[in-house]
Design a protein around this motif. Structure first.
Motif, short mmCIF file in Angstrom:
data_model
loop_
_atom_site.label_atom_id
_atom_site.label_comp_id
_atom_site.label_asym_id
_atom_site.label_seq_id
_atom_site.Cartn_x
_atom_site.Cartn_y
_atom_site.Cartn_z
N MET A 111 0.90 -1.28 0.09
CA MET A 111 -0.16 0.11 -0.03
C MET A 111 0.84 1.31 0.10
SD MET A 111 -3.01 -1.04 -0.24
CE MET A 111 -2.39 -2.40 -1.28
N ALA A 112 2.04 1.14 0.72
CA ALA A 112 2.66 2.30 0.92
C ALA A 112 3.62 2.46 -0.50
CB ALA A 112 3.93 2.30 1.99
N LEU A 113 3.95 1.56 -1.22
CA LEU A 113 4.46 1.59 -2.52
C LEU A 113 3.38 1.97 -3.55
CD1 LEU A 113 6.90 1.11 -4.65
CD2 LEU A 113 6.07 -1.24 -4.62
N GLU A 114 2.35 1.69 -3.55
CA GLU A 114 1.26 2.24 -4.28
C GLU A 114 1.19 3.53 -4.30
OE1 GLU A 114 -3.37 1.27 -5.72
OE2 GLU A 114 -2.84 0.78 -3.74
N GLN A 115 1.14 4.08 -2.98
CA GLN A 115 1.09 5.78 -2.94
C GLN A 115 2.17 6.44 -3.52
OE1 GLN A 115 -1.52 7.33 -1.26
NE2 GLN A 115 -2.70 5.43 -1.45
N GLU A 119 2.57 3.98 -10.61
CA GLU A 119 2.66 3.17 -11.90
C GLU A 119 3.00 1.76 -11.69
OE1 GLU A 119 6.64 5.16 -11.12
OE2 GLU A 119 4.51 5.60 -10.51
N ILE A 120 3.55 1.33 -10.50
CA ILE A 120 4.11 0.01 -10.40
C ILE A 120 2.81 -0.48 -9.96
CG2 ILE A 120 5.40 -1.52 -8.91
CD1 ILE A 120 7.34 0.70 -8.58
N THR A 273 12.49 -5.06 -10.36
CA THR A 273 13.68 -4.86 -9.59
C THR A 273 13.36 -3.90 -8.63
OG1 THR A 273 15.11 -5.55 -11.63
CG2 THR A 273 16.04 -4.01 -9.58
N GLU A 274 12.43 -2.88 -8.91
CA GLU A 274 12.10 -2.01 -8.03
C GLU A 274 11.18 -2.30 -6.73
OE1 GLU A 274 11.39 1.18 -11.37
OE2 GLU A 274 11.25 2.16 -9.38
N LEU A 275 10.28 -3.34 -7.25
CA LEU A 275 9.50 -3.84 -6.23
C LEU A 275 10.58 -4.87 -5.40
CD1 LEU A 275 6.52 -4.87 -5.05
CD2 LEU A 275 6.59 -6.79 -6.57
N VAL A 276 11.21 -5.62 -5.80
CA VAL A 276 12.19 -6.65 -4.96
C VAL A 276 12.94 -5.56 -3.91
CG1 VAL A 276 13.97 -7.89 -4.98
CG2 VAL A 276 12.45 -8.11 -6.68
N LEU A 281 14.21 -3.52 1.44
CA LEU A 281 14.62 -2.33 2.25
C LEU A 281 14.26 -2.14 3.61
CD1 LEU A 281 16.91 -0.44 1.29
CD2 LEU A 281 15.06 1.04 0.57
N GLU A 282 14.98 -2.17 4.43
CA GLU A 282 14.40 -1.86 5.88
C GLU A 282 13.87 -0.38 5.90
OE1 GLU A 282 13.85 -3.22 9.95
OE2 GLU A 282 14.85 -4.32 8.30
N GLY A 283 12.79 -0.48 6.58
CA GLY A 283 11.99 0.77 6.79
C GLY A 283 11.25 1.37 5.53
N ASN A 284 11.60 0.90 4.48
CA ASN A 284 10.92 1.37 3.16
C ASN A 284 11.18 2.60 2.94
OD1 ASN A 284 10.30 -1.47 2.36
ND2 ASN A 284 8.41 -1.29 3.28
N PRO A 285 12.18 3.52 2.98
CA PRO A 285 11.92 4.77 2.34
C PRO A 285 11.98 5.03 0.99
CG PRO A 285 14.26 4.12 2.85
CD PRO A 285 13.46 3.22 3.47
N PHE A 286 11.53 5.90 0.42
CA PHE A 286 11.58 5.99 -1.06
C PHE A 286 12.68 5.74 -1.66
CE2 PHE A 286 11.45 8.67 -5.21
CZ PHE A 286 10.63 7.78 -5.56
N ILE A 287 12.41 4.81 -2.86
CA ILE A 287 13.70 4.59 -3.28
C ILE A 287 13.69 4.75 -5.04
CG2 ILE A 287 14.78 2.67 -1.90
CD1 ILE A 287 13.32 0.48 -3.51
N SER A 288 14.81 4.86 -5.70
CA SER A 288 14.51 5.08 -7.37
C SER A 288 15.73 4.15 -7.78
CB SER A 288 14.82 6.45 -7.75
OG SER A 288 16.04 7.00 -7.11
N ALA A 289 16.85 3.59 -6.99
CA ALA A 289 17.74 2.92 -7.47
C ALA A 289 17.19 1.33 -7.45
CB ALA A 289 19.05 2.80 -6.55
N THR A 290 17.99 0.50 -8.36
CA THR A 290 17.61 -0.93 -8.52
C THR A 290 18.78 -1.60 -7.47
OG1 THR A 290 19.29 -1.02 -10.03
CG2 THR A 290 16.90 -0.66 -10.70
N ALA A 291 18.14 -2.75 -7.23
CA ALA A 291 18.86 -3.78 -6.12
C ALA A 291 19.41 -4.99 -7.03
CB ALA A 291 17.83 -4.43 -4.98
#
Length: 293
Positions: A111-115, A119-120, A273-276, A281-291
């Motif tokens: 839900m946090a990622l959707e917010q 587009e994901i 890759t972004e979903l993974v 990621l611990e705490g889930n801050p906003f990310i744009s880099a790939t893992a």
């Protein structure tokens, strides 16, 4: 066939035949008969009003007009394939499989990622099967022994939890648990016994209720039906909102872990890759880099 209708199937047959210069090989690649390929080439030649191949006993040879036309047709056909491929992928969801017991941890993250990244698109399927296989999914959260490959999300660590409405006093002793119904996340008492042995305790369980998943046992505890052992990661939000209380500070690791598998990059849909990376990621801050894997 009119001049206005572009014979795309015939053009594809011409490109494949020009690569092989052999009708039999072209027919095999196209999954057609040799006669069908010949008819498509003949139809394109009629549409163009000039021959594309010279027929020889040893095979085919491009005519000067065919050789001149081939590079532009190949380029145009590849551009169409690339454009349609990108359009198809842009409308593709990431297919994620997860065990039902992980929902309390997973859903808030999705839900946090959707917010943050609408587009994901994630297509989520739940299962009670803990096999470490992707099957037809792009990613899968699996529960069980540590894996040699994949991402390690978190270790299972159990502690007793109970609804605050059942507690008549702020602190209780482990022996006081005998006053409650024991809610078991599995068909046996293994999880409870593991925690009790770690505390060097023996408690008589007078009343028991068994569930098929830990999520069901946690839900029953929230509703005040008894006390259960639950994974400390899965109940973080329940403890924060005081839907549940953990009366003891002690916990025990079971040896099981929650892991994440993903499809190889070459077969991956957009945003996998972004979903993974987000889930790992611990705490889930906003990310744009790939893992990385």
């Amino acid at each position: 066939m009119t001049r206005q209708s572009l014979p795309l199937n015939a053009i594809h047959a011409f490109i494949v035949t020009a690569r092989h210069l052999n009708l039999t090989h072209a027919a095999t690649e196209l999954c057609l008969t040799q006669g069908a390929v010949s008819r498509k080439i003949a139809a394109l030649e009629a549409w163009l009003s000039f021959p594309l191949f010279e027929r020889h006993a040893r095979g085919l040879k491009l005519t000067p007009q065919g050789a001149a036309l081939l590079p532009e047709l190949k380029s145009g056909f590849e551009q169409m394939l690339n454009a349609t491929g990108k359009a198809r992928k842009s409308n593709t969801s990431v297919r994620l499989k997860a065990p039902t017991c992980a929902m309390r941890w997973l859903l808030p993250k999705l839900m946090a990622l959707e917010q943050m990244r609408p587009e994901i698109h994630v297509s989520l399927t739940t299962t009670v099967d803990h096999s470490n296989q992707l099957d037809n999914f792009d990613a899968a959260i699996v529960y069980g022994a540590p894996l040699e490959k994949g991402w390690r999300l978190f270790d299972e660590e159990l502690t007793p939890v109970i609804s605050g409405s059942l507690l008549k006093q702020q602190t209780i002793a482990p022996q006081d648990l005998t006053h409650f119904t024991f809610l078991h996340p599995t068909a046996d008492s293994a999880d409870w016994q593991l925690w009790l042995r770690a505390q060097q305790l023996e408690i008589t369980m007078k009343r028991n209720q068994h569930f098929a998943t830990m999520d069901l046992a946690i839900s029953a505890a929230i509703q005040g039906y008894g006390v259960t052992v639950a994974d400390v990661t899965l109940i973080q939000s329940d403890l924060a909102t005081q839907r549940l209380v953990a009366p003891f500070s002690s916990s025990v690791k079971t040896g099981a872990v929650y892991s994440l598998l993903q499809r190889p990059d070459k077969d991956a849909p957009p945003f996998l890759t972004e979903l993974v990376a987000w889930l790992c990621l611990e705490g889930n801050p906003f990310i744009s880099a790939t893992a990385g894997g």
